[in-house]
Design an enzyme around this catalytic site. Structure first.
Site, short mmCIF file in Angstrom:
data_model
loop_
_atom_site.label_atom_id
_atom_site.label_comp_id
_atom_site.label_asym_id
_atom_site.label_seq_id
_atom_site.Cartn_x
_atom_site.Cartn_y
_atom_site.Cartn_z
N ARG A 1 -1.39 2.03 -3.63
CA ARG A 1 -2.75 0.85 -3.79
C ARG A 1 -3.73 1.50 -3.45
NH1 ARG A 1 0.60 -2.97 0.03
NH2 ARG A 1 2.27 -2.03 -1.23
N LYS B 1 7.26 9.23 6.33
CA LYS B 1 8.60 8.46 5.47
C LYS B 1 10.11 9.86 6.67
CE LYS B 1 7.26 7.91 0.79
NZ LYS B 1 7.44 6.39 0.92
#
Length: 504
Positions: A353, A279
């Site tokens: 996920r 990130k």
């Protein structure tokens, strides 16, 4: 914050501040106000009547008591048009009082009954909402500070002064329930605000152990070896780049006989660096909050146990850290999930996920009545609905409608996004069964995350909350939200479970 009811002559009550609610075009004729106004030579009522903008601008008028009563000061506060006052305006009103009185370093205050103007709500609803606003607004994350902690302290006690015709015992019950639920909502904030060098996967395990002990719940913790035996390779793939050991935490509450449990699953990434897909600055700084879903479900099962709801509830938390390293999972790697489906990992920053895939599959082992998951899953949820509304998706329209209703009641509002079959086309893998990202960049990102999760819940009733936009407040204090974690998720989930238990 402690909340209680005060009785006795209002002028003799020892407190920092007396808050007197007023309404537009409605005379305050409550016995307590009439007494106070008489003591002050009717100057209180004159102050309200002479200020033409008092009600239109929801102003506050503050005066020192100068020894005329035992309270140090009096606050006259407008709730505006009584026809427009609802539960959320009462929450905001109570939060405003907490913020206002913080400036005076008050430790406690008392609110006189506003029920004389509340014809659209029963007293129990009024006091429940006021308690919510005050308790949620009283939260401070100052445990890591060493200086000036006392200077910014908010009031820690709220009292209500009831009208003679109000049922004290019933109102006390709803106050206590409201305090309990909102205190757990504040605990969601506390855990999510905690720095990731302290709030690690192991810390979540210790938190679960304390909850299990305090609430007499059954606890099971899967370590790396036992997860490998279960085939939880998606979860382990995310964890392999970090020195922090992963865990799958399972708590069980049994409040009913012969009922299938509801399983609540919460994403527990205690720090999300993004893995190899690192990130950038401007996003990575707050990634300690990527375990907010875990915080929501851990505190929800504790609240449900304390409320003794007549349901069976299971809480599942996959706890990991997502870091880049020489052992980290790489874009293009393929792993086999616990339900046998192979997953092409196209982006290591779509890790939530992956860990939820194995956790949701584990949830199906309970043959549950329903599965509900909470996750800070996508930034696209913020793009879709901003920070005031949480997108939800699922397989049971009736269940979604009930959750939306619970969101309206608590003002933790939710909105359904579609899961049309066409969206599943985007996650079909090139070399594996499925991949962990959707189609073109920016295309239905929140839905793409949900359709991936749908692959792991079989045919069970399931709803997914993507709290990626609503879980964090980047600005300053606003209403009963503070900078940092909002705690959103717990109150709507508890209300849904309450409503469900009443129907059954």
């Amino acid at each position: 914050m402690d909340v209680a009811i005060k009785t006795g002559p209002i002028e003799h009550i020892e407190t920092g501040t007396i808050v007197i609610p007023f309404f537009k075009n409605l005379e305050n004729v409550t016995e307590s106000f009439v007494v106070l106004d008489k003591i002050f030579g009717e100057s209180l009522s004159h102050a309200v009547h002479e200020d033409e903008g008092f009600h239109d601008n929801s102003r506050l008028f503050t005066t020192l008591s100068l020894g005329k009563v035992h309270a140090k000061r009096i606050v006259l506060a407008s709730l505006g048009d009584p026809k427009e006052v609802n539960a959320e305006k009462l929450r905001a009103f109570a939060a405003k009082m907490v913020s206002c009185l913080q400036n005076y370093h008050e430790k406690d205050f008392i609110i006189l009954s506003p029920c004389y103007g509340m014809h659209n709500m029963v007293p129990e609803e009024v006091y429940y909402a006021l308690t919510e606003g005050a308790v949620l607004a009283s939260y401070d994350c100052d445990k890591y500070k060493t200086k000036d902690k006392d200077k910014s302290k908010k009031p820690n006690k709220l009292y209500f002064y009831l009208d003679n015709n109000e049922n004290k015992s019933e109102i006390l019950k709803v106050i206590q329930k409201s305090v309990l639920i909102c205190s757990y909502s504040n605990k969601v904030k506390d855990l999510a605000n905690g720095p990731s060098n302290i709030v690690t996967p192991g810390y979540l395990v210790q938190t679960a152990k304390k909850i299990a002990s305090d609430c007499k719940l059954k606890l099971k913790v899967f370590d790396e070896r036992s997860m490998r035996r279960e085939g939880m390779n998606c979860l382990l793939a995310v964890a392999q780049g970090s020195v922090q050991k992963p865990a799958l935490i399972v708590l069980e509450y049994k409040g009913a006989k012969g009922k299938q449990p509801i399983v609540i699953v919460g994403k527990g990434v205690t720090f999300d660096a993004g893995g190899i897909n690192l990130k950038p600055t401007g996003y990575i700084e707050t990634m300690k909050e990527d375990m907010t879903g875990a915080s929501v479900v851990l505190n929800t099962i504790a609240a449900v146990a304390q409320l003794k709801l007549p349901i069976n509830l299971v809480c599942v938390v996959p706890a990991v850290e997502n870091m880049p390293s020489g052992t980290a999972v790489k874009p293009g790697d393929i792993v086999k999930s616990a339900n046998g489906k192979t997953v092409e990992i196209m982006n290591t920053d779509a890790e939530g996920r992956l860990i939820l895939a194995d956790a949701l599959n584990y949830a199906t082992k309970y043959k549950p009545a329903a599965i509900i998951d909470f996750a800070t899953l996508t930034g696209a949820s913020f793009v879709a609905l901003g920070k005031t509304t949480t997108p939800i998706m699922g397989t049971d329209p009736a269940m979604i409608d009930q959750i939306i209703q619970a969101g309206k009641e608590t003002y933790e509002r939710c909105w359904e996004l579609p899961l049309f079959d066409e969206y599943s086309e985007a996650i079909k893998g090139d070399l594996a069964d499925i991949k962990n990202v959707g189609g073109a960049k920016g295309e239905a990102g929140t839905i793409a995350g949900a359709v991936f999760l749908k692959e792991f819940v079989d045919d069970y009733h399931w709803v997914h909350f993507d709290i990626g936009g609503s879980s964090w407040n980047h600005g300053g204090d606003k209403g009963y939200y503070q900078k940092g974690s909002t705690g959103i998720g717990l109150r709507v989930l508890v209300r849904y479970l309450e409503n469900l238990s009443h129907k059954e």
